[in-house]
Design an enzyme around this catalytic site. Structure first.
Site, PDB file in Angstrom:
ATOM      1  CE  LYS A  11     126.155  21.850  11.178  1.00  0.00           C
ATOM      2  NZ  LYS A  11     127.119  20.604  10.796  1.00  0.00           N
ATOM      3  CE1 TYR A  51     123.393  17.432  13.386  1.00  0.00           C
ATOM      4  CE2 TYR A  51     124.128  19.032  15.098  1.00  0.00           C
ATOM      5  CZ  TYR A  51     124.055  18.663  13.642  1.00  0.00           C
ATOM      6  OH  TYR A  51     124.164  19.441  12.420  1.00  0.00           O
ATOM      7  CG  ASN A 114     129.494  20.362   7.777  1.00  0.00           C
ATOM      8  OD1 ASN A 114     128.971  20.917   8.717  1.00  0.00           O
ATOM      9  ND2 ASN A 114     129.090  19.318   7.345  1.00  0.00           N
ATOM     10  CG  HIS A 117     121.203  21.032  10.397  1.00  0.00           C
ATOM     11  ND1 HIS A 117     121.563  19.589  10.283  1.00  0.00           N
ATOM     12  CD2 HIS A 117     119.948  20.965  10.307  1.00  0.00           C
ATOM     13  CE1 HIS A 117     120.201  18.689  10.520  1.00  0.00           C
ATOM     14  NE2 HIS A 117     119.565  19.956  10.417  1.00  0.00           N
ATOM     15  CD  GLU A 128     116.274  18.441  11.669  1.00  0.00           C
ATOM     16  OE1 GLU A 128     116.940  17.466  11.495  1.00  0.00           O
ATOM     17  OE2 GLU A 128     116.593  19.411  10.805  1.00  0.00           O
TER      18      GLU A 128
END
Ligand code: CDP
Ligand code: MG
Length: 140
Positions: A11, A51, A114, A117, A128
């Site tokens: 991320k 998302y 965080n 993913h 995905e």
């Protein structure tokens, strides 16, 4: 256990701090192979589509904005039980709950920012991976 593939994203909080190599080392040390990888900058709409399952959650807007705030590295990890293994290497969503040595325990800045993913099940992994990669880009 069967060989699986899972979708991983490094991320924006992590790419910004130049942590791609350190995070990839954790995947490889755990026996996961990076069989596809590219660095891209998502638009808010592209992040929103990815998302979509969280669209009703209170953090959705902030999450999409964050995911579009800088480059991400999208990748496909392959290995025995890769989906669960990657979740193990990632650690819990909230870094405060993440086990020592996991990516999120070491690098995550907050529950939102965080660092990584990872797909959560075979069906989502398939969807995905197809969202970001064509079949010819997966080189096992
Ligand atoms: O990423 P993971 O599968 O561990 O968690 P999730 O429940 O599927 O949530 C997706 C992402 O939304 C998280 O990784 C966080 O970036 C974000 N999130 C958040 O900002 N605040 C929360 N309370 C929960 C998740
Ligand atoms: Mg999830």
């Amino acid at each position: 256990m069967a060989t699986e593939r899972t979708l991983s994203i490094i991320k924006p909080d992590a790419t910004k701090r130049n942590l791609t190599g350190k995070i990839n080392a954790k995947f490889e040390d755990a026996g996961l192979r990076i069989v596809a990888q590219k660095r891209i900058h998502l638009t808010p709409a592209q992040a929103g589509k990815f998302y979509e399952v969280h669209a009703e959650r209170p953090f959705y807007g902030e999450l999409c904005e964050f995911m579009a705030s800088g480059p991400v590295v999208v990748q496909v990890l392959e290995g025995e039980g890769a989906i669960a293994k990657n979740r193990e290497v990632m650690g819990a969503t909230n870094p405060k709950d993440a086990a020592p040595g996991t990516v999120r325990a070491e690098f995550a800045e907050s529950v939102g920012e965080n660092s990584v993913h990872g797909s959560d099940a075979p069906e989502t992994a398939k969807e995905e991976i197809a969202y970001f990669f064509a079949g010819l880009e997966l080189v096992g």
